[in-house]
Design a protein around this motif. Structure first.
Motif, PDB file in Angstrom:
ATOM      1  N   UNK A   5      17.604   5.088  21.946  1.00  0.00           N
ATOM      2  CA  UNK A   5      16.725   6.226  21.792  1.00  0.00           C
ATOM      3  C   UNK A   5      17.361   7.089  20.573  1.00  0.00           C
ATOM      4  N   UNK A   6      18.743   7.005  20.437  1.00  0.00           N
ATOM      5  CA  UNK A   6      19.123   7.891  19.489  1.00  0.00           C
ATOM      6  C   UNK A   6      18.941   7.363  17.991  1.00  0.00           C
ATOM      7  N   UNK A   7      19.316   6.072  17.830  1.00  0.00           N
ATOM      8  CA  UNK A   7      19.095   5.629  16.450  1.00  0.00           C
ATOM      9  C   UNK A   7      17.476   5.610  15.786  1.00  0.00           C
ATOM     10  N   UNK A   8      16.607   5.486  16.793  1.00  0.00           N
ATOM     11  CA  UNK A   8      15.257   5.550  16.396  1.00  0.00           C
ATOM     12  C   UNK A   8      14.553   7.089  16.376  1.00  0.00           C
ATOM     13  N   UNK A   9      15.290   7.914  16.655  1.00  0.00           N
ATOM     14  CA  UNK A   9      14.994   9.289  16.445  1.00  0.00           C
ATOM     15  C   UNK A   9      15.312   9.603  15.012  1.00  0.00           C
ATOM     16  N   UNK A  10      14.356   9.556  14.313  1.00  0.00           N
ATOM     17  CA  UNK A  10      14.660  10.003  12.848  1.00  0.00           C
ATOM     18  C   UNK A  10      15.111  11.357  12.567  1.00  0.00           C
ATOM     19  N   UNK A  62      18.885  16.206   4.881  1.00  0.00           N
ATOM     20  CA  UNK A  62      18.802  17.349   5.396  1.00  0.00           C
ATOM     21  C   UNK A  62      17.724  17.605   6.621  1.00  0.00           C
ATOM     22  N   UNK A  63      16.735  17.009   6.392  1.00  0.00           N
ATOM     23  CA  UNK A  63      15.646  17.265   7.320  1.00  0.00           C
ATOM     24  C   UNK A  63      14.668  16.176   7.018  1.00  0.00           C
ATOM     25  N   UNK A  64      13.859  15.484   8.180  1.00  0.00           N
ATOM     26  CA  UNK A  64      12.749  14.444   8.066  1.00  0.00           C
ATOM     27  C   UNK A  64      11.530  15.137   8.936  1.00  0.00           C
ATOM     28  N   UNK A  65      10.394  14.469   8.686  1.00  0.00           N
ATOM     29  CA  UNK A  65       9.243  14.475   9.227  1.00  0.00           C
ATOM     30  C   UNK A  65       8.383  13.299   9.219  1.00  0.00           C
ATOM     31  N   UNK A  66       7.655  12.910  10.436  1.00  0.00           N
ATOM     32  CA  UNK A  66       6.967  12.006  10.055  1.00  0.00           C
ATOM     33  C   UNK A  66       5.736  12.280   9.377  1.00  0.00           C
ATOM     34  N   UNK A  67       4.846  11.252   8.778  1.00  0.00           N
ATOM     35  CA  UNK A  67       3.943  11.529   8.141  1.00  0.00           C
ATOM     36  C   UNK A  67       2.402  10.800   8.470  1.00  0.00           C
ATOM     37  N   UNK A  68       1.229  11.258   7.877  1.00  0.00           N
ATOM     38  CA  UNK A  68       0.261  10.557   8.368  1.00  0.00           C
ATOM     39  C   UNK A  68      -0.313  10.482   9.716  1.00  0.00           C
ATOM     40  N   UNK A  69       0.340  11.383  10.621  1.00  0.00           N
ATOM     41  CA  UNK A  69       0.144  11.421  11.909  1.00  0.00           C
ATOM     42  C   UNK A  69       0.718  10.668  12.825  1.00  0.00           C
ATOM     43  N   UNK A  70       1.899  10.014  12.136  1.00  0.00           N
ATOM     44  CA  UNK A  70       2.750   9.096  12.728  1.00  0.00           C
ATOM     45  C   UNK A  70       3.702  10.058  13.766  1.00  0.00           C
ATOM     46  N   UNK A  71       4.130   9.631  15.124  1.00  0.00           N
ATOM     47  CA  UNK A  71       4.741  10.623  15.761  1.00  0.00           C
ATOM     48  C   UNK A  71       6.019   9.676  16.301  1.00  0.00           C
ATOM     49  N   UNK A  72       6.422   8.576  15.835  1.00  0.00           N
ATOM     50  CA  UNK A  72       7.607   7.769  16.446  1.00  0.00           C
ATOM     51  C   UNK A  72       7.313   6.506  15.516  1.00  0.00           C
ATOM     52  N   UNK A  73       8.619   5.596  15.607  1.00  0.00           N
ATOM     53  CA  UNK A  73       8.885   4.585  14.926  1.00  0.00           C
ATOM     54  C   UNK A  73       7.820   3.366  15.206  1.00  0.00           C
ATOM     55  N   UNK A 113       5.109   0.215   9.649  1.00  0.00           N
ATOM     56  CA  UNK A 113       4.104   0.738   8.884  1.00  0.00           C
ATOM     57  C   UNK A 113       4.164   2.226   8.784  1.00  0.00           C
ATOM     58  N   UNK A 114       5.044   3.036  10.004  1.00  0.00           N
ATOM     59  CA  UNK A 114       4.760   4.308   9.904  1.00  0.00           C
ATOM     60  C   UNK A 114       5.821   4.851   8.800  1.00  0.00           C
ATOM     61  N   UNK A 115       5.311   6.047   8.410  1.00  0.00           N
ATOM     62  CA  UNK A 115       6.280   6.534   7.163  1.00  0.00           C
ATOM     63  C   UNK A 115       6.807   7.988   7.537  1.00  0.00           C
ATOM     64  N   UNK A 116       7.905   8.323   6.781  1.00  0.00           N
ATOM     65  CA  UNK A 116       8.350   9.689   7.206  1.00  0.00           C
ATOM     66  C   UNK A 116       8.857  10.136   5.902  1.00  0.00           C
ATOM     67  N   UNK A 117       9.145  11.335   5.664  1.00  0.00           N
ATOM     68  CA  UNK A 117       9.657  12.024   4.503  1.00  0.00           C
ATOM     69  C   UNK A 117      11.068  12.734   4.713  1.00  0.00           C
ATOM     70  N   UNK A 118      11.987  12.445   4.165  1.00  0.00           N
ATOM     71  CA  UNK A 118      13.430  12.688   4.013  1.00  0.00           C
ATOM     72  C   UNK A 118      13.701  13.946   2.978  1.00  0.00           C
ATOM     73  N   UNK A 119      14.130  14.919   3.209  1.00  0.00           N
ATOM     74  CA  UNK A 119      14.871  15.866   2.199  1.00  0.00           C
ATOM     75  C   UNK A 119      16.372  15.984   2.043  1.00  0.00           C
ATOM     76  N   UNK A 120      16.665  15.811   1.009  1.00  0.00           N
ATOM     77  CA  UNK A 120      18.416  15.200   0.712  1.00  0.00           C
ATOM     78  C   UNK A 120      18.985  16.291  -0.183  1.00  0.00           C
ATOM     79  N   UNK A 121      20.056  16.611  -0.199  1.00  0.00           N
ATOM     80  CA  UNK A 121      20.878  17.405  -0.735  1.00  0.00           C
ATOM     81  C   UNK A 121      22.246  16.733  -1.037  1.00  0.00           C
ATOM     82  N   UNK A 122      22.618  17.037  -2.176  1.00  0.00           N
ATOM     83  CA  UNK A 122      23.921  16.820  -2.497  1.00  0.00           C
ATOM     84  C   UNK A 122      24.565  17.514  -3.749  1.00  0.00           C
TER      85      UNK A 122
END
Length: 195
Positions: A25-30, A41-52, A55-64
């Motif tokens: 449950x924890x590791x599949x929570x993006x 820093x943050x993530x969000x599912x794309x194209x109507x996906x709401x879970x793993x 083929x489901x896609x999600x975006x990630x926002x990164x900072x360094x």
């Protein structure tokens, strides 16, 4: 010699005193790695996906530090062991969740929308062990261009050191993530047993 073109990677693992289902449950929570990772820093599912799902896609926002923030798009490339998924292993059997990360905005070269050009592939593996879970996280870098590519282009003689440095950074982040998952899973398990 560790070369970028060889698809270098690293693996970290930890024992979690909680059942596979709880850790799954924890590791599949993006969103969880964004709470634990020093870079994501943050993530969000794309194209109507709401879970793993494959083929489901999600975006990630990164900072360094020392770098402008950047966005990636990831695609789930493996989801095994959960009821209704490939290679069903039952509720307590081994499971895997993996995704490929693409440079969809072309930050490091041409934009990449296909898994074949991914800049990295990440994977969680879970297996039952002694009443708990053996949790392994791995990453393989490349073949697509990433933040390391421009450093290697500028100093090709230092490629091995650049790759090893980045793998070390990734190992540190993975260790923080795994320890966070362990803590959350074990706390939830203790709370359930007490309640």
């Amino acid at each position: 010699m560790t070369r970028y073109a060889d698809g270098p990677g690293t693996v970290c693992e930890i024992y979690v005193q909680a059942p596979v289902e709880r850790v799954w449950e924890l590791v599949t929570d993006i969103a969880l790695p964004a709470r634990l990772s020093p870079e994501l820093q943050r993530v969000a599912w794309l194209d109507g996906a709401d879970g793993p799902a494959p083929g489901a896609r999600f975006e990630g926002h990164n900072s360094r530090a020392g770098m402008p923030d950047w966005r990636t798009v990831s695609e789930v490339i493996e989801l095994t062991g959960e009821a209704g998924t490939a290679a069903e292993a039952g509720p307590a059997g081994p499971r895997a969740f993996a995704w490929a990360v693409m440079d969809a905005d072309g930050r490091y070269g041409e934009p990449v929308a296909e898994v074949a050009g991914s800049l990295a592939r990440w994977r969680f593996e879970l297996a039952p062990e002694d009443g708990g879970t053996r949790l392994r996280q791995s990453v393989e870098i490349g073949p697509g261009r990433s933040g390391m590519s421009s450093y290697i282009d500028a100093k090709p003689e230092a490629e091995e050191k650049i790759v090893e440095f980045r793998l070390g950074e990734l190992r540190k982040g993975m260790t923080v993530t795994l320890e966070g998952v362990k803590s959350l899973a074990e706390q939830a398990e203790l709370a359930e047993q007490a309640g």
